[in-house]
Design an enzyme around this catalytic site. Structure first.
Site, PDB file in Angstrom:
ATOM      1  N   THR A 186       0.872  -1.178   0.000  1.00 15.70           N
ATOM      2  CA  THR A 186       0.000   0.000   0.000  1.00 15.70           C
ATOM      3  C   THR A 186       0.910   1.230   0.000  1.00 15.70           C
ATOM      4  O   THR A 186       2.080   1.138   0.381  1.00 15.70           O
ATOM      5  CB  THR A 186      -0.878   0.047   1.261  1.00 15.70           C
ATOM      6  OG1 THR A 186      -0.009   0.148   2.388  1.00 15.70           O
ATOM      7  CG2 THR A 186      -1.739  -1.190   1.413  1.00 15.70           C
ATOM      8  N   GLU A 331      -5.649  -3.641  -1.248  1.00 21.59           N
ATOM      9  CA  GLU A 331      -6.113  -4.761  -0.433  1.00 21.59           C
ATOM     10  C   GLU A 331      -7.237  -5.559  -1.073  1.00 21.59           C
ATOM     11  O   GLU A 331      -7.626  -6.608  -0.570  1.00 21.59           O
ATOM     12  CB  GLU A 331      -6.611  -4.238   0.927  1.00 21.59           C
ATOM     13  CG  GLU A 331      -5.521  -3.745   1.852  1.00 21.59           C
ATOM     14  CD  GLU A 331      -5.212  -2.260   1.684  1.00 21.59           C
ATOM     15  OE1 GLU A 331      -5.436  -1.724   0.584  1.00 21.59           O
ATOM     16  OE2 GLU A 331      -4.739  -1.640   2.650  1.00 21.59           O
ATOM     17  N   LYS A 438     -15.284  17.363   9.342  1.00 21.58           N
ATOM     18  CA  LYS A 438     -16.200  17.303  10.483  1.00 21.58           C
ATOM     19  C   LYS A 438     -16.505  18.724  10.928  1.00 21.58           C
ATOM     20  O   LYS A 438     -15.716  19.367  11.600  1.00 21.58           O
ATOM     21  CB  LYS A 438     -15.580  16.480  11.614  1.00 21.58           C
ATOM     22  CG  LYS A 438     -15.363  15.046  11.189  1.00 21.58           C
ATOM     23  CD  LYS A 438     -14.532  14.257  12.167  1.00 21.58           C
ATOM     24  CE  LYS A 438     -14.051  12.981  11.493  1.00 21.58           C
ATOM     25  NZ  LYS A 438     -12.751  13.115  10.806  1.00 21.58           N
ATOM     26  N   TRP A 443     -20.939  15.782   9.039  1.00 19.66           N
ATOM     27  CA  TRP A 443     -19.925  15.475   8.035  1.00 19.66           C
ATOM     28  C   TRP A 443     -20.196  16.200   6.720  1.00 19.66           C
ATOM     29  O   TRP A 443     -21.326  16.254   6.254  1.00 19.66           O
ATOM     30  CB  TRP A 443     -19.912  13.965   7.738  1.00 19.66           C
ATOM     31  CG  TRP A 443     -19.258  13.155   8.799  1.00 19.66           C
ATOM     32  CD1 TRP A 443     -18.654  13.604   9.931  1.00 19.66           C
ATOM     33  CD2 TRP A 443     -19.175  11.729   8.827  1.00 19.66           C
ATOM     34  NE1 TRP A 443     -18.176  12.554  10.665  1.00 19.66           N
ATOM     35  CE2 TRP A 443     -18.487  11.388  10.017  1.00 19.66           C
ATOM     36  CE3 TRP A 443     -19.594  10.703   7.976  1.00 19.66           C
ATOM     37  CZ2 TRP A 443     -18.222  10.068  10.367  1.00 19.66           C
ATOM     38  CZ3 TRP A 443     -19.330   9.395   8.321  1.00 19.66           C
ATOM     39  CH2 TRP A 443     -18.646   9.081   9.511  1.00 19.66           C
TER      40      TRP A 443
HETATM   41  P1  ADP Z   1      -3.575   3.565  -1.274  1.00 18.49           P
HETATM   42  O1  ADP Z   1      -4.716   3.127  -0.396  1.00 18.49           O
HETATM   43  O2  ADP Z   1      -2.347   2.851  -0.987  1.00 18.49           O
HETATM   44  O3  ADP Z   1      -3.536   5.052  -1.503  1.00 18.49           O
HETATM   45  P2  ADP Z   1      -4.954   2.312  -3.317  1.00 18.49           P
HETATM   46  O4  ADP Z   1      -4.730   2.372  -4.775  1.00 18.49           O
HETATM   47  O5  ADP Z   1      -5.085   1.018  -2.681  1.00 18.49           O
HETATM   48  O6  ADP Z   1      -3.803   3.076  -2.723  1.00 18.49           O
HETATM   49  O7  ADP Z   1      -6.158   3.291  -2.988  1.00 18.49           O
HETATM   50  C1  ADP Z   1      -7.363   2.854  -2.501  1.00 18.49           C
HETATM   51  C2  ADP Z   1      -8.247   4.008  -2.195  1.00 18.49           C
HETATM   52  O8  ADP Z   1      -8.471   4.832  -3.333  1.00 18.49           O
HETATM   53  C3  ADP Z   1      -9.649   3.593  -1.781  1.00 18.49           C
HETATM   54  O9  ADP Z   1      -9.699   3.196  -0.449  1.00 18.49           O
HETATM   55  C4  ADP Z   1     -10.449   4.847  -2.073  1.00 18.49           C
HETATM   56  O10 ADP Z   1     -10.330   5.791  -1.038  1.00 18.49           O
HETATM   57  C5  ADP Z   1      -9.772   5.390  -3.293  1.00 18.49           C
HETATM   58  N1  ADP Z   1     -10.522   4.996  -4.479  1.00 18.49           N
HETATM   59  C6  ADP Z   1     -10.307   3.953  -5.285  1.00 18.49           C
HETATM   60  N2  ADP Z   1     -11.181   3.936  -6.289  1.00 18.49           N
HETATM   61  C7  ADP Z   1     -11.997   4.991  -6.128  1.00 18.49           C
HETATM   62  C8  ADP Z   1     -13.114   5.529  -6.847  1.00 18.49           C
HETATM   63  N3  ADP Z   1     -13.563   4.984  -7.957  1.00 18.49           N
HETATM   64  N4  ADP Z   1     -13.694   6.637  -6.352  1.00 18.49           N
HETATM   65  C9  ADP Z   1     -13.247   7.229  -5.233  1.00 18.49           C
HETATM   66  N5  ADP Z   1     -12.210   6.781  -4.527  1.00 18.49           N
HETATM   67  C10 ADP Z   1     -11.585   5.674  -4.956  1.00 18.49           C
END
Ligand code: ADP
Length: 542
Positions: A186, A331, A438, A443
C-alpha cells in the site's frame, strides 16, 4: 458429501499456457523505454517467459522467493509477471515513484532476492543498493546496448543475455492454488507501507471478475491498453485477464501524456482501457485542444479516485467513450465494484445517466459490501446513511504480509472509506475516513464538493480539505486549478456551487493553485495540502 469434480489448481501459468495455445498469434505491442514500439505475439511471450523462468532458477530463485520489479508497462515486465509467479516465486512490483528510503524499506521487508529494472531506474537501483543487502542479483531489462560500462550493482546482468543463455524447455510446475503469486505494498500514507500478498487462486478469480460483461467486458475481439501501471496492484489485473481472453494487449511504457496515449490508441485500434482520472483528464484536454476523438475506443474503466461527473460526461457525449467507474484498493486486488447501468436507467436522460455513472457502482460477484457505524452496526442501504465501507471476498486481503495484527474486523476488511449504498446496491464513496470534514458535529463530503466544482467550465481540478476552525472544529477549504486561458474567482465559484450542495457545505476559502500535489499513484495528496493550509482558518471569527 463433496462434489466429484476435478480439483485442478487455479494457477497464473495456466493463463499464459491458454493464451499460447488458443491465441498464440495475438499481438502484444509495447512501448520501449527508448520510445520505440516493440511488437510480438503471445506465443513469443510464452516462450520468453519460460526462458526467464529457467534463467531465474539458475540464479537461485526458488519456490516462494521474492523477485522485485521496477518497471513500466512493457513486454519484459509482462514476461516477469508470468515467469516469476508461474514458477512458484513471488513477483513484488515496486512503485518507482516512492521515495528511495521507502522503496528500500519495502525491498527489505519483502526480502527480495532479485531486482529486475528498466533503464530509467538504473540510478534509483544504484541509490538503494547499499540499503538492500538481500538483493543478490540485479537484472537490467534490456539488451547489451543499454548496459552501463560500470556499475556498483552486485551481479548486474543483462536481461536479453540471460534469455539468450537459457532455453524454453520448461514445464510450469503445479502447486497449491493458495500459493502466493505476487506482492504489492500500500502507498503508506499513514505509517509504513503494508504488503498485500495475492495468491494464484485470488488472481485467477479476480481475472474472471474483471472480464465480466459489466466490468471490462473482455473478449478476443478487444484490444486493451492498461494505462494503470503494472507496478500498482498488477495493473488492476489486466495483464492476466488479457491472456485469459486473448485480447490484443498494448503496453504504453513511460509515455502516459494525452498526446502519446491518443496516438497509440489510434495506431493500435484500442477498444478499451483503464486508469486513474488524472490520465483521462490529460487525454480529454489533448482531444479537446486538437478537436479529435477516438475512432475505436469504446469504454474505459476508471478508478483509484473519484472520476468527476463532468469528465464522465465529456467522454460519453463528446468522445463517445463509455466510462465505467470502479472502486478498489491494493487490499482488494483491486476490483470491488463496477458502475455500469441497469436496465431501469435506460429511460434516464444523458445527464442523469452520467450522474448515476459517477457513483462507484455495484459490487462485482464475489465481493460483499456493507457500511457500518462507529460501533460496527450495519447501516441501512438507503443511499443516505454514511458509514465505513466493509468488504469481504476471495480476493480481499485477510492479513498483511508479515503483519502482526489481522487486517479484519468480524471477518470483514475495513476499507477506511466512508460510503453510502443505495437501494439498487450502488455504492458511493463520500470520503476517506481521514479526509471527511467534520463541521459542527456533521460530516461534509470533500468528494461531493470536488465533483460539483469540476462541473464549472473554468475548473480543471479541484481538491477540498477540512481546515481547523475555532468554532466549527473544521470547515472546508477548496483548492482549484483553472483550465488554461480561463479566469474565475471565489464569488463565482460559490455562486455556482450554491444550488449544487447544501449552503453550510460551501467552502470558507477558495485557493487558486497552479497544480495539485500528486502522489506516487497519481492521486491528490491531501496530506500535503493539510500540512500547508490546515490552519488558514484559525484566525476566522469564532
Ligand atoms: P492507497 O490506499 O495505498 O492510496 P490504493 O490504490 O489502494 O492506494 O487506494 C485505494 C483508495 O483509493 C480507496 O480506499 C479509495 O479511497 C480510493 N478509491 C479507489 N477507487 C476509487 C473511486 N472509484 N472513487 C473514489 N475513490 C476511490
Amino acid at each position: 458429501m463433496f462434489g466429484s469434480m476435478m480439483d485442478r489448481p487455479l494457477l497464473v501459468s495456466s493463463l499464459l499456457e491458454h493464451a499460447e495455445r488458443q491465441f498464440g498469434g495475438t499481438e502484444i505491442v509495447s512501448r520501449e523505454t527508448s520510445g520505440a514500439l516493440h511488437r510480438y505475439t503471445f506465443r513469443e511471450a510464452a516462450s520468453r517467459s519460460r526462458r526467464l523462468a529457467r534463467a531465474l532458477a539458475k540464479v537461485g530463485v526458488a519456490h516462494g522467493s521474492r523477485v522485485a520489479t521496477l518497471a513500466w508497462n512493457n513486454h519484459r515486465h509482462l514476461e516477469a509477471y508470468f515467469a516469476v509467479s508461474g514458477s512458484g516465486a513471488v513477483l513484488h512490483t515496486c512503485n518507482p515513484r516512492l521515495h528511495p528510503e521507502q522503496l528500500a524499506y519495502i525491498l527489505n521487508h519483502a526480502e527480495d532476492e532479485v531486482l529486475l529494472f528498466d533503464t530509467t531506474f538504473l540510478p534509483l537501483a544504484e541509490a538503494i543498493a547499499a540499503l538492500c543487502q538481500n538483493i543478490r542479483h540485479y537484472v537490467l531489462l534490456g539488451g547489451r546496448e543499454v548496459m552501463p560500462d560500470s556499475s556498483p550493482l552486485p551481479n548486474l546482468a543483462c536481461y536479453e543475455d540471460l534469455l539468450a543463455d537459457s532455453d524454453d524447455d520448461f514445464v510450469w510446475p503445479e502447486f497449491d492454488e493458495r500459493t502466493a503469486s505476487s506482492l504489492c505494498y500500500t502507498s503508506g500514507t499513514t505509517g509504513n507501507p503494508k504488503g498485500v500478498l495475492y495468491s494464484h487462486r485470488s488472481t485467477i478469480l479476480h481475472s474472471l471478475a474483471l472480464s465480466l460483461p459489466d466490468t471490462l467486458s473482455l473478449s478476443a475481439h478487444d484490444c486493451v491498453l492498461p494505462v494503470v501501471p503494472m507496478f500498482h496492484v498488477n495493473a488492476w489485473g489486466i495483464p492476466y485477464a488479457a491472456a485469459m481472453n486473448g485480447c490484443k494487449l498494448v503496453l504504453p511504457g513511460p509515455q502516459l501524456d494525452g498526446a502519446s496515449l491518443f496516438e497509440l490508441m489510434e495506431r493500435e485500434d484500442v477498444t478499451c482501457s483503464a486508469g486513474v482520472p488524472t490520465i483521462w483528464l490529460g487525454l480529454a484536454q489533448h482531444m479537446e485542444k486538437n478537436n479529435v476523438k477516438p475512432s475505436t475506443m469504446k469504454r474505459t474503466v476508471v478508478g483509484g479516485s473519484a472520476m468527476p461527473e463532468a469528465l464522465i460526461r465529456t467522454f460519453s457525449e463528446r468522445f463517445g467513450v463509455e466510462v465505467r467507474h470502479a472502486w478498489g484498493m491494493t487490499e482488494t486486488s483491486p476490483l470491488g465494484t463496477q458502475g455500469s447501468l441497469l436496465p431501469k436507467h435506460a429511460d434516464l436522460c444523458a445527464a442523469q445517466q452520467c450522474a448515476q455513472r459517477a457513483k462507484q457502482g455495484r459490487p462485482v460477484f464475489g465481493v460483499e459490501m456493507r457500511i457500518v457505524d462507529a460501533d460496527g452496526k450495519e447501516l441501512p442501504r438507503d443511499g443516505k446513511a454514511m458509514g465505513e465501507l466493509m468488504v469481504r471476498g476471495p480476493w480481499i486481503v485477510a492479513e498483511y504480509f508479515k503483519g502482526e495484527k489481522p487486517a479484519l474486523r468480524d471477518g470483514w476488511f475495513p476499507t477506511g472509506d466512508i460510503a453510502t449504498i443505495d437501494t439498487d446496491g450502488y455504492m458511493q464513496i463520500t470520503d476517506r475516513v481521514k479526509d471527511v470534514i467534520k463541521s459542527g458535529g456533521e460530516w461534509i463530503s470533500s468528494i461531493d464538493l470536488e465533483n460539483a466544482a469540476t462541473g464549472h467550465p473554468a475548473v480543471l481540478m479541484a481538491a477540498v480539505i477540512g481546515a481547523s476552525h475555532p468554532k466549527w472544529d473544521e470547515r472546508p477549504v477548496m483548492f482549484l486549478v483553472t483550465k488554461p486561458g480561463h479566469v474565475v474567482d471565489k464569488a463565482e465559484i460559490l455562486a455556482y456551487l450554491g444550488d449544487k450542495v447544501a449552503k453550510w457545505w460551501l467552502p470558507d476559502a477558495v485557493i487558486f493553485l497552479d497544480g495539485l500535489p500528486l502522489g506516487a499513484t497519481g492521486k491528490v495528496q491531501k496530506m500535503d495540502l493539510r500540512r500547508q493550509y490546515g490552519d488558514v482558518l484559525r484566525g476566522a471569527a469564532a
